[in-house]
Design a protein around this motif. Structure first.
Motif, PDB file in Angstrom:
ATOM      1  N   UNK A   1     -13.435 -22.474 -55.525  1.00 53.30           N
ATOM      2  CA  UNK A   1     -12.643 -21.235 -55.535  1.00 53.30           C
ATOM      3  C   UNK A   1     -11.546 -21.280 -54.484  1.00 53.30           C
ATOM      4  N   UNK A   2     -10.352 -20.885 -54.910  1.00 44.26           N
ATOM      5  CA  UNK A   2      -9.204 -20.845 -54.006  1.00 44.26           C
ATOM      6  C   UNK A   2      -8.590 -19.453 -54.037  1.00 44.26           C
ATOM      7  N   UNK A   3      -8.032 -19.041 -52.904  1.00 47.21           N
ATOM      8  CA  UNK A   3      -7.293 -17.777 -52.859  1.00 47.21           C
ATOM      9  C   UNK A   3      -5.828 -18.118 -52.609  1.00 47.21           C
ATOM     10  N   UNK A   4      -4.952 -17.654 -53.491  1.00 51.93           N
ATOM     11  CA  UNK A   4      -3.529 -17.977 -53.398  1.00 51.93           C
ATOM     12  C   UNK A   4      -2.818 -16.849 -52.674  1.00 51.93           C
ATOM     13  N   UNK A   5      -1.969 -17.236 -51.715  1.00 51.71           N
ATOM     14  CA  UNK A   5      -1.246 -16.238 -50.924  1.00 51.71           C
ATOM     15  C   UNK A   5      -0.035 -15.741 -51.710  1.00 51.71           C
TER      16      UNK A   5
ATOM     17  N   UNK B   1      -2.567 -27.347 -55.876  1.00 49.50           N
ATOM     18  CA  UNK B   1      -2.719 -27.083 -54.436  1.00 49.50           C
ATOM     19  C   UNK B   1      -1.471 -27.468 -53.646  1.00 49.50           C
ATOM     20  N   UNK B   2      -0.680 -28.382 -54.206  1.00 44.02           N
ATOM     21  CA  UNK B   2       0.561 -28.737 -53.514  1.00 44.02           C
ATOM     22  C   UNK B   2       1.721 -27.841 -53.949  1.00 44.02           C
ATOM     23  N   UNK B   3       1.501 -27.036 -54.993  1.00 45.49           N
ATOM     24  CA  UNK B   3       2.578 -26.177 -55.504  1.00 45.49           C
ATOM     25  C   UNK B   3       2.451 -24.724 -55.055  1.00 45.49           C
ATOM     26  N   UNK B   4       1.258 -24.310 -54.683  1.00 46.44           N
ATOM     27  CA  UNK B   4       1.065 -22.920 -54.268  1.00 46.44           C
ATOM     28  C   UNK B   4       0.642 -22.876 -52.799  1.00 46.44           C
ATOM     29  N   UNK B   5       0.779 -21.701 -52.188  1.00 48.49           N
ATOM     30  CA  UNK B   5       0.314 -21.563 -50.806  1.00 48.49           C
ATOM     31  C   UNK B   5      -1.088 -20.944 -50.826  1.00 48.49           C
ATOM     32  N   UNK B   6      -2.046 -21.696 -50.283  1.00 45.44           N
ATOM     33  CA  UNK B   6      -3.424 -21.205 -50.290  1.00 45.44           C
ATOM     34  C   UNK B   6      -3.723 -20.463 -48.998  1.00 45.44           C
TER      35      UNK B   6
ATOM     36  N   UNK C   1       0.509 -29.365 -63.544  1.00 47.45           N
ATOM     37  CA  UNK C   1       0.798 -28.373 -62.503  1.00 47.45           C
ATOM     38  C   UNK C   1       0.698 -26.933 -62.992  1.00 47.45           C
ATOM     39  N   UNK C   2       1.417 -26.059 -62.293  1.00 44.41           N
ATOM     40  CA  UNK C   2       1.299 -24.623 -62.598  1.00 44.41           C
ATOM     41  C   UNK C   2       1.802 -24.258 -63.993  1.00 44.41           C
TER      42      UNK C   2
ATOM     43  N   UNK D   1     -10.153 -33.763 -65.503  1.00 44.83           N
ATOM     44  CA  UNK D   1      -8.827 -33.181 -65.754  1.00 44.83           C
ATOM     45  C   UNK D   1      -8.561 -32.036 -64.772  1.00 44.83           C
ATOM     46  N   UNK D   2      -9.574 -31.209 -64.562  1.00 42.52           N
ATOM     47  CA  UNK D   2      -9.422 -30.069 -63.662  1.00 42.52           C
ATOM     48  C   UNK D   2      -9.163 -30.511 -62.235  1.00 42.52           C
ATOM     49  N   UNK D   3      -9.855 -31.549 -61.833  1.00 43.40           N
ATOM     50  CA  UNK D   3      -9.689 -32.071 -60.478  1.00 43.40           C
ATOM     51  C   UNK D   3      -8.242 -32.538 -60.262  1.00 43.40           C
ATOM     52  N   UNK D   4      -7.738 -33.249 -61.252  1.00 47.63           N
ATOM     53  CA  UNK D   4      -6.365 -33.776 -61.170  1.00 47.63           C
ATOM     54  C   UNK D   4      -5.367 -32.602 -61.109  1.00 47.63           C
ATOM     55  N   UNK D   5      -5.555 -31.648 -62.012  1.00 49.16           N
ATOM     56  CA  UNK D   5      -4.640 -30.499 -62.061  1.00 49.16           C
ATOM     57  C   UNK D   5      -4.730 -29.695 -60.772  1.00 49.16           C
TER      58      UNK D   5
END
Ligand code: ZN
Length: 295
Positions: free
Chosen positions: A100-104, A61-66, A189-190, A52-56
């Protein structure tokens, strides 16, 4: 007669054992209690949390700027993985992905998806004064992961809609889990229910986060202090954080009560040159795009 004496000896031995355990140290006692970090009701398996986490994560990742900068991402990943080693309740075979991701985004926020996908906003790193504080934010998010709050929320929502027998069957079909969930009205999504935490979940993530900090050798007050500081200092930039993570109230008091149970005060780590270098690195980048309208 013999068995009576044996029983009496056993009872005496058990009594001695308890006294000995109590005498040894509060660390050991807490370690025993620490094993009792118990996740709530959940229809999903830990392996499905990852699915589920992978899908979300793919959608988010397509909705936020990393931020893709290696120095920044590698730092957060190294820190997050080190902390995750101390996260309790990782069932054998669950193999959480710890990504881990960092969102801009300059909002002070962080969130976690089931299965170990963690997002830290640039704003949170910029607002943290030292490494223990940002470690606290990440440890808190890891608390949500290992207590499985995302799929717990989804389970509660599903249970309100359909009988358990039907849900069990649907979610048992792992190959089509995502489409089954979509049919049941769960978005990924978000705005997903997977990201909405209750106050009870917040209190638990605080407790686990503080535990992780202590075990990893960080100042265990770092997390609660950070949340308290940002709420007062940056009310506008923390709206999203406190919407995703509603303040459980008595945050500081709860943590104050927990920390002495974790063990003796140590020479806790508070900061690192790497963290300050990452802050400088972020400061040298162009400002993030204007935040999207609030949900
Ligand atoms: Zn939270």
């Amino acid at each position: 007669m013999r068995s009576h004496r044996f029983k009496a000896q056993r009872a005496r031995f058990a009594g001695l054992l308890i006294v000995a355990l109590m005498a040894i140290s509060p660390v050991l006692l807490y370690a025993i209690q620490g094993l009792n970090f118990k996740p709530g009701f959940n229809l999903f398996s830990p392996a499905q949390d990852v699915e589920v986490g992978q899908k979300a994560s793919g959608e988010i990742n397509s909705q936020v700027q990393l931020i893709r900068d290696r120095q920044v991402v590698d730092y957060v990943t190294r820190l997050g993985k080190r902390l995750a080693q101390f996260a309790p309740n990782q069932p054998r075979g669950a193999n959480y992905k710890w990504t881990f991701h960092v969102v801009n985004n300059s909002d002070i926020n962080a969130f976690a998806l089931p299965g170990g996908f963690i997002y830290v906003n640039r704003g949170a790193i910029e607002a943290a004064q030292d490494e223990a504080q940002i470690a606290g934010v990440i440890a808190h998010e890891e608390g949500h992961v290992v207590m499985r709050h995302g799929t717990h929320q989804a389970s509660q929502m599903l249970l309100a809609q359909a009988p358990l027998s039907i849900l069990g069957q649907l979610l048992g079909q792992s190959s089509s889990l995502a489409s089954q969930m979509a049919q049941l009205g769960i978005a990924f999504g978000v705005n997903s229910i997977l990201l909405r935490n209750s106050r009870a979940a917040e209190a638990q993530a605080d407790e686990v986060g503080t535990y992780i900090l202590y075990q990893a050798g960080y100042d265990p007050y770092g997390m609660a202090q950070f949340f308290q500081i940002i709420e007062k200092k940056y009310p506008q930039r923390t709206i999203q954080f406190f919407s995703d993570h509603p303040n459980p109230g008595n945050r500081i008091k709860n943590v104050d009560q927990e920390i002495p149970l974790l063990g003796p005060k140590k020479n806790w780590k508070t900061d690192s040159p790497e963290f300050q270098a990452v802050k400088r690195r972020l400061a040298s980048m162009p400002p993030p795009p204007k935040p999207a309208p609030k949900k």
